[in-house]
Design an enzyme around this catalytic site. Structure first.
Site, PDB file in Angstrom:
ATOM      1  CB  ILE A 164      -1.096   0.149   1.461  1.00 22.11           C
ATOM      2  CG1 ILE A 164      -2.007  -1.150   1.436  1.00 22.11           C
ATOM      3  CG2 ILE A 164      -1.540   1.532   1.775  1.00 22.11           C
ATOM      4  CD1 ILE A 164      -2.856  -1.093   2.107  1.00 22.11           C
ATOM      5  N   GLY A 217       2.651  -0.498   9.306  1.00 19.59           N
ATOM      6  CA  GLY A 217       1.612  -1.752   9.948  1.00 19.59           C
ATOM      7  C   GLY A 217       2.456  -3.005  10.176  1.00 19.59           C
ATOM      8  CB  ILE A 218       3.893  -5.345  11.993  1.00 24.01           C
ATOM      9  CG1 ILE A 218       3.002  -5.264  13.535  1.00 24.01           C
ATOM     10  CG2 ILE A 218       4.498  -4.758  11.941  1.00 24.01           C
ATOM     11  CD1 ILE A 218       4.577  -5.366  14.504  1.00 24.01           C
ATOM     12  CE1 TYR A 260      -3.381  -4.887  11.093  1.00 28.79           C
ATOM     13  CE2 TYR A 260      -5.607  -4.854  10.959  1.00 28.79           C
ATOM     14  CZ  TYR A 260      -4.484  -4.745  10.273  1.00 28.79           C
ATOM     15  OH  TYR A 260      -5.301  -4.065   8.974  1.00 28.79           O
ATOM     16  N   PRO A 262      -9.391   0.403   4.784  1.00 26.47           N
ATOM     17  CG  PRO A 262      -7.455  -0.034   4.114  1.00 26.47           C
ATOM     18  CD  PRO A 262      -8.085   0.342   4.653  1.00 26.47           C
TER      19      PRO A 262
END
Length: 230
Positions: free
Chosen positions: A14, A63-64, A126, A156
């Protein structure tokens, strides 16, 4: 007028699509990958972002993600996701905000997830971290309301990235399905019925970051085909 756009996690997936979109529009883009910046390191964030000059747009994209039922989620995995996805966004936002407020202009866009709106199976760390990132965005939006600075987020559903590929493989291993069938199962979690493409997320980010988007503040744009209407 060319703007300085900084994108964390900007070299893959992304982030790479976002970087290309701003670059194609004529903006000066600084795409920061893990090798360039640890977004969880307060000193490093201050040094790197402080050295770039007047930042017009910040995209918090680093992000992870890991996956496990709550009772199998380790403290290490929980903390790592909160650190990168939420604290990282906080540190980067805090670093650029004073300059934006002083100049009375700026755009902060956080790439969150549909997991910022609903609970999803096996994603405790998350989901909690993405809720936190959106909560941070809303607080910043409240603090800059009425100025030339805005803070917003895009949320998303699953995007066609390496991270999603790893998720598909885990689902295939756990269920015995083929990877193709596993992708189909994941795609059906939203009305969209397919994976999002990175360029679709990049479009939403660029929209929120546009100079003409000054009236949009404290909002989340959900990209899932209409499953979550927020």
């Amino acid at each position: 007028m060319s703007r300085l756009v900084v994108i964390t996690g900007g070299t893959k997936g992304i982030g790479a699509a976002i970087s290309r979109r701003f670059a194609d529009a004529g903006d000066k883009v600084v795409a920061l990958g893990r090798a360039d910046l640890d977004v969880t390191d307060e000193v490093a964030v201050g040094h790197v972002l402080g050295s770039l000059g007047e930042i017009d747009v910040l995209v918090n994209n680093a992000g992870i993600a890991t996956s496990a039922p709550v009772h199998r989620t380790t403290v290490e995995d929980w903390q790592a996701q909160l650190e990168v996805n939420a604290t990282g966004a906080f540190l980067c936002t805090r670093a650029v905000l004073p300059g934006m407020r002083e100049r009375d202009r700026g755009r902060i866009v956080t790439v969150a997830s549909t997991a910022a709106h609903v609970g999803q199976l096996y994603t405790a760390g998350y989901t909690a971290s993405k809720h936190a990132a959106v909560g941070l965005m809303r607080t910043v939006a409240a603090e800059v309301a009425g100025s030339g600075v805005t803070a917003n987020a895009v949320c998303p559903t699953f995007v066609r990235t390496d991270m999603t590929t790893r998720t598909i493989r885990r689902v295939a291993e756990a269920t015995g399905q083929s990877e193709e069938d596993s992708e189909t199962s994941i795609a059906r979690l939203s009305p969209l019925g397919r994976l999002l493409e990175p360029d679709e997320v990049a479009f939403a980010v660029a929209f929120l970051a546009a100079p003409e988007a000054g009236a949009i503040n404290g909002q989340t744009i959900v990209l899932d085909g209409g499953g979550i209407q927020a």
